[in-house]
Design an enzyme around this catalytic site. Structure first.
Site, PDB file in Angstrom:
ATOM      1  N   HIS A 188       0.963  -1.331  -0.191  1.00 39.08           N
ATOM      2  CA  HIS A 188      -0.214  -0.158   0.103  1.00 39.08           C
ATOM      3  C   HIS A 188       0.738   1.145  -0.044  1.00 39.08           C
ATOM      4  CE1 HIS A 188      -0.330   1.039   4.665  1.00 39.08           C
ATOM      5  NE2 HIS A 188       0.524   0.626   4.660  1.00 39.08           N
ATOM      6  N   CYS A 219       5.336   5.792   4.578  1.00 39.47           N
ATOM      7  CA  CYS A 219       4.020   4.715   4.124  1.00 39.47           C
ATOM      8  C   CYS A 219       3.850   5.797   2.911  1.00 39.47           C
ATOM      9  CB  CYS A 219       2.889   4.955   5.725  1.00 39.47           C
ATOM     10  SG  CYS A 219       3.062   3.698   6.595  1.00 39.47           S
ATOM     11  N   HIS A 267       5.091  -0.480  -0.511  1.00 37.03           N
ATOM     12  CA  HIS A 267       5.973  -0.811   0.639  1.00 37.03           C
ATOM     13  C   HIS A 267       4.809  -2.152   1.207  1.00 37.03           C
ATOM     14  CE1 HIS A 267       4.040   2.003   3.569  1.00 37.03           C
ATOM     15  NE2 HIS A 267       3.752   0.634   4.153  1.00 37.03           N
ATOM     16  N   HIS A 303       3.274  -5.404   3.536  1.00 36.32           N
ATOM     17  CA  HIS A 303       3.120  -5.775   5.500  1.00 36.32           C
ATOM     18  C   HIS A 303       2.280  -7.179   5.281  1.00 36.32           C
ATOM     19  CE1 HIS A 303       3.295  -1.007   7.385  1.00 36.32           C
ATOM     20  NE2 HIS A 303       2.565  -1.439   6.319  1.00 36.32           N
ATOM     21  N   ASP A 306      -5.305 -10.422  -0.798  1.00 40.91           N
ATOM     22  CA  ASP A 306      -3.731 -11.488  -0.663  1.00 40.91           C
ATOM     23  C   ASP A 306      -2.547 -10.895  -1.527  1.00 40.91           C
ATOM     24  OD1 ASP A 306      -1.844 -12.982   1.163  1.00 40.91           O
ATOM     25  OD2 ASP A 306      -2.268 -14.701  -0.043  1.00 40.91           O
ATOM     26  N   HIS A 307      -1.898 -10.881  -1.438  1.00 46.96           N
ATOM     27  CA  HIS A 307      -0.743 -10.331  -2.184  1.00 46.96           C
ATOM     28  C   HIS A 307      -1.460  -9.579  -3.645  1.00 46.96           C
ATOM     29  CE1 HIS A 307       1.118 -13.915  -0.764  1.00 46.96           C
ATOM     30  NE2 HIS A 307       2.250 -13.992  -1.527  1.00 46.96           N
ATOM     31  N   GLU A 365      -1.253  -4.562  11.217  1.00 50.57           N
ATOM     32  CA  GLU A 365      -0.247  -4.465  10.377  1.00 50.57           C
ATOM     33  C   GLU A 365       1.364  -4.803  11.001  1.00 50.57           C
ATOM     34  OE1 GLU A 365      -0.856  -0.686   8.117  1.00 50.57           O
ATOM     35  OE2 GLU A 365       0.199   0.227   9.130  1.00 50.57           O
TER      36      GLU A 365
HETATM   37 NI    NI Z   1       2.457   0.637   6.023  1.00 51.66          NI
END
Ligand code: NI
Length: 136
Positions: free
Chosen positions: A15, A34, A40, A42, A80-81, A125
């Site tokens: 995100h 962020c 990047h 998580h 996911d992914h 997160e």
């Molecule tokens: Ni983040």
């Protein structure tokens, strides 16, 4: 006689947090790393809590398999992914913070559950940073 049933799942997603109405400088100062333009990732940990009365015939509030399948089909399959900003319809105009992701997941799952069941979504997160919706 109400019992809480929990199911834990995981998904990996990328995100970027930013507000398009703001300058680069303001985005940097509010969102820091962020706001990285190239995104990047998580490793999100999702805990879904369903509360209700055990059914008199089965003894279940909700079957674990049913709950797991609902999360997989309606949440993980989309998240996911994925790049949350670019690959999903929910965050085109909504910042994909942990708070907003938890609200989106709650809204998705709420539609799938019987009205007599209560739902809470907790989203980690990182190991130490997590949110819960609705707030108790
Ligand atoms: Ni983040």
């Amino acid at each position: 006689m109400r019992v809480a049933v929990y199911r834990e799942e995981h998904f990996n997603a990328a995100h970027r947090l930013y507000n398009p109405a703001w300058s680069d400088e303001k985005n940097d100062s509010v969102f820091g790393k962020c706001n990285n333009p190239n995104f990047h990732g998580h490793n999100y940990r999702l805990i879904v809590r369903v509360t209700g009365e055990p059914d008199p015939e089965t003894g279940y509030v909700i079957e674990f398999k049913t709950l797991s399948d609902l999360i997989k089909e309606h949440v993980l399959r989309h998240f996911d992914h994925k790049n949350l900003n670019l690959d999903t319809p929910w965050f085109r105009n909504l910042n994909p913070t942990a708070e907003n992701i938890a609200i989106v997941i709650w809204n998705i799952l709420r539609k799938q559950l019987d009205n007599r069941l209560d739902l809470t979504v907790r989203l980690y997160e990182t190991e130490r940073n997590f949110v819960e919706y609705p707030a108790a």
